[in-house]
Design an enzyme around this catalytic site. Structure first.
Site, short mmCIF file in Angstrom:
data_model
loop_
_atom_site.label_atom_id
_atom_site.label_comp_id
_atom_site.label_asym_id
_atom_site.label_seq_id
_atom_site.Cartn_x
_atom_site.Cartn_y
_atom_site.Cartn_z
N LYS A 10 0.85 -1.24 0.17
CA LYS A 10 0.06 -0.03 -0.03
C LYS A 10 0.92 1.20 -0.14
CE LYS A 10 -3.71 2.49 2.69
NZ LYS A 10 -3.05 3.64 2.77
N SER A 191 6.16 5.84 -1.58
CA SER A 191 7.55 5.28 -2.37
C SER A 191 8.16 4.54 -1.05
CB SER A 191 8.21 6.14 -3.18
OG SER A 191 7.62 6.68 -4.30
N ARG A 192 7.80 4.41 0.12
CA ARG A 192 8.39 3.81 1.14
C ARG A 192 9.44 4.85 1.70
NH1 ARG A 192 4.46 1.26 1.06
NH2 ARG A 192 4.28 -0.97 1.27
N LEU A 193 9.26 6.20 1.45
CA LEU A 193 10.30 7.08 1.90
C LEU A 193 9.62 7.71 3.26
CD1 LEU A 193 11.76 8.74 -1.27
CD2 LEU A 193 12.65 7.06 0.31
#
Length: 214
Positions: A10, A191-193
């Site tokens: 997600k 973006s998992r940042l």
């Protein structure tokens, strides 16, 4: 076809977390996030993962409920003779994790454990539903039992024992307060940042904030 576990993901896009938007004290910052979670009607908002370590050095974890936030820390209650109670007696340090997916937020807390005083534990116990009070007497928590019927028999015995009288707090039951020396606030980002703001207690008196890479 069922979705592969590896393909489940997600993207988080709801909010951001800037260091300058946080306050100096992590407990106060937690109160603010907790209030926002209440306003967002997050279910089971006070459910938290409690991680402990036994004398063998192996960690164990389970979900318990946060029951108070003091100026010093986070309070929960349990059976002192349970596995977690014995592990906390042997190694009085623990970690808590809160996850509020509706807000794409996580909070991690680490610190030292101490028992709450008797008066505080008794006051909370007396506020519990009568069924929960009986359950605290009836359940030999974490011990092996032959069948569920044993619990029902014990519950009935204690129900008859106390009859219409107030149910006292068992000696084996009480509260713990986790006094943190590390608290981390995690805000999901695209973006998992992700945003991660961590608080470290320096010299036992001063909180130091820092941003961590996701």
């Amino acid at each position: 076809m069922d979705q592969r576990i590896a393909d489940i993901r997600k993207d988080y896009t709801k909010r951001v977390l800037n260091r300058q938007e946080t306050v100096e004290n992590p407990i106060e910052q937690f109160r603010r996030w907790f209030k926002e979670a209440q306003e967002a009607e997050v279910p089971e908002i006070n459910a938290m993962n409690l991680s402990t370590v036994g004398k063998n050095g192996r960690p164990s974890a389970r979900i318990v409920l946060l029951k108070d936030i003091t100026e010093k820390g986070f309070v929960f209650y349990t059976n002192y003779q349970s596995r977690k109670g014995k592990e906390l007696e042997e190694h009085p340090f623990a970690a808590l994790t809160f996850f509020w997916p509706e807000l794409e937020r996580q909070v991690r807390v680490e610190g030292k454990i101490k028992k709450v005083d008797q008066a505080t534990a008794e006051a909370y116990f007396s506020s519990r539903p009568r069924g929960s009070q009986l359950g605290a007497w009836a359940s030999p928590q974490s011990q092996e039992i032959d069948k569920r019927g044993l619990l029902e028999v014990r519950e009935k015995e204690f129900e008859e024992r106390f009859a219409e009288n107030p149910i006292p707090k068992p000696e084996h039951w009480g509260g713990y307060e986790l006094i943190p020396d590390y608290v981390e606030f995690w805000q999901g980002r695209s973006s998992r940042l992700h945003d991660r703001i961590a608080y470290d207690l320096v010299n036992g008196t001063q909180w130091q904030r820092k941003r961590l890479a996701p």
